[in-house]
Design an enzyme around this catalytic site. Structure first.
Site, PDB file in Angstrom:
ATOM      1  N   HIS A  48       0.823  -1.214   0.000  1.00  0.00           N
ATOM      2  CA  HIS A  48       0.000   0.000   0.000  1.00  0.00           C
ATOM      3  C   HIS A  48       0.854   1.261   0.000  1.00  0.00           C
ATOM      4  O   HIS A  48       2.047   1.242   0.324  1.00  0.00           O
ATOM      5  CB  HIS A  48      -0.932   0.004   1.214  1.00  0.00           C
ATOM      6  CG  HIS A  48      -0.191   0.044   2.528  1.00  0.00           C
ATOM      7  ND1 HIS A  48       0.358   1.204   3.042  1.00  0.00           N
ATOM      8  CD2 HIS A  48       0.087  -0.932   3.425  1.00  0.00           C
ATOM      9  CE1 HIS A  48       0.947   0.938   4.197  1.00  0.00           C
ATOM     10  NE2 HIS A  48       0.808  -0.351   4.452  1.00  0.00           N
ATOM     11  N   GLU A  70      -2.076  -6.953   7.531  1.00  0.00           N
ATOM     12  CA  GLU A  70      -0.817  -6.902   8.260  1.00  0.00           C
ATOM     13  C   GLU A  70      -0.956  -7.732   9.537  1.00  0.00           C
ATOM     14  O   GLU A  70      -2.056  -8.114   9.943  1.00  0.00           O
ATOM     15  CB  GLU A  70      -0.489  -5.433   8.595  1.00  0.00           C
ATOM     16  CG  GLU A  70       0.843  -5.203   9.276  1.00  0.00           C
ATOM     17  CD  GLU A  70       2.025  -5.680   8.454  1.00  0.00           C
ATOM     18  OE1 GLU A  70       2.270  -6.913   8.478  1.00  0.00           O
ATOM     19  OE2 GLU A  70       2.705  -4.853   7.822  1.00  0.00           O
TER      20      GLU A  70
END
EC number: 3.1.3.-
Length: 230
Positions: free
Chosen positions: A24, A102
């Site tokens: 990202h 994550e």
């Protein structure tokens, strides 16, 4: 003229699924070195610019995804949207999953790394990474997701699959693939970098082709020889 980069291109081999693994764009937590984990942070203006540049770069290389799977956290969703918009691929089938999130960091999420280290020391832990999701659980979640998406892509005839995820998650995937003799955790996976892995169907083997390419930002990448890994 776009610089030639081996494997940073469309795959047209029916026996291969090419994975474009994208981190990202930058967030304010990245800038401040704050542990994000599952915190649903947004990308900042720099992150938006990074994702936009990646979209333009993919278009300049003529790369077209057959399918996109992204972490369901906002920073990945926003990155995915911008990359697809600026590469003119907004109609590509796209889905979101918690499997590519994550690592969950538990009580230390939202702390700066230095603060988390002090907290770990105060509580008798050797590392702040001992909090939250255990490494084995993190690996199992990520690899299970990757294998599931690859199997589904194979059944659907997908040749080019984009996965949008997070720095720690991408490093863990590389470590699972035994990249750099399990030292992948030392690699810095930059925001919006592209890691390319080929999955060979007949041998059921993953081959790392490129790691952390950031040429859309005017930078380079980690040098990778063809590694037949897992």
């Amino acid at each position: 003229m776009t610089k030639e980069v081996p494997y940073y291109c469309d795959n047209d081999d029916n026996n291969i699924i090419r994975l474009f693994i994208i981190r990202h764009g930058q967030t304010e937590h990245n800038v401040k070195k704050i542990l994000q984990g599952h915190k649903d942070t947004s990308i900042n203006p720099t992150g938006e610019e990074q994702a936009t540049k990646l979209g333009h770069y993919l278009r300049s290389r003529g790369i077209h995804f057959d399918k996109v799977v992204s972490s369901d956290l906002k920073r990945c969703r926003q990155t995915t949207a911008l990359v697809l918009k600026h590469s003119k691929q907004e109609n590509v089938p796209t889905s979101y999953t918690s499997g590519l999130r994550e690592r969950y960091m538990g009580v230390i999420e939202g702390m700066q790394i230095t603060e988390a280290e002090k907290y770990a020391d105060k509580h008798g832990e050797g590392s702040f990474r001992n909090f939250g999701e255990k490494s084995d659980d993190f690996v199992a979640r990520l690899t299970g997701c990757v294998e599931e998406e690859v199997a589904e892509a194979s059944n659907e005839g997908v040749k080019n699959l984009a996965l949008v995820s997070h720095g720690g998650a991408i490093r863990m995937i590389l470590q699972w693939l035994k990249y750099e003799n399990h030292q992948a955790h030392k690699i810095i996976v930059f925001n919006t970098s592209v890691t390319i892995v080929d999955y060979v169907k007949d041998s059921k083997q993953f081959i790392v082709r490129r790691v952390g390419n950031t040429q859309h930002l005017g930078d380079g990448e980690f040098v990778v020889s063809d590694l037949r890994l897992r």
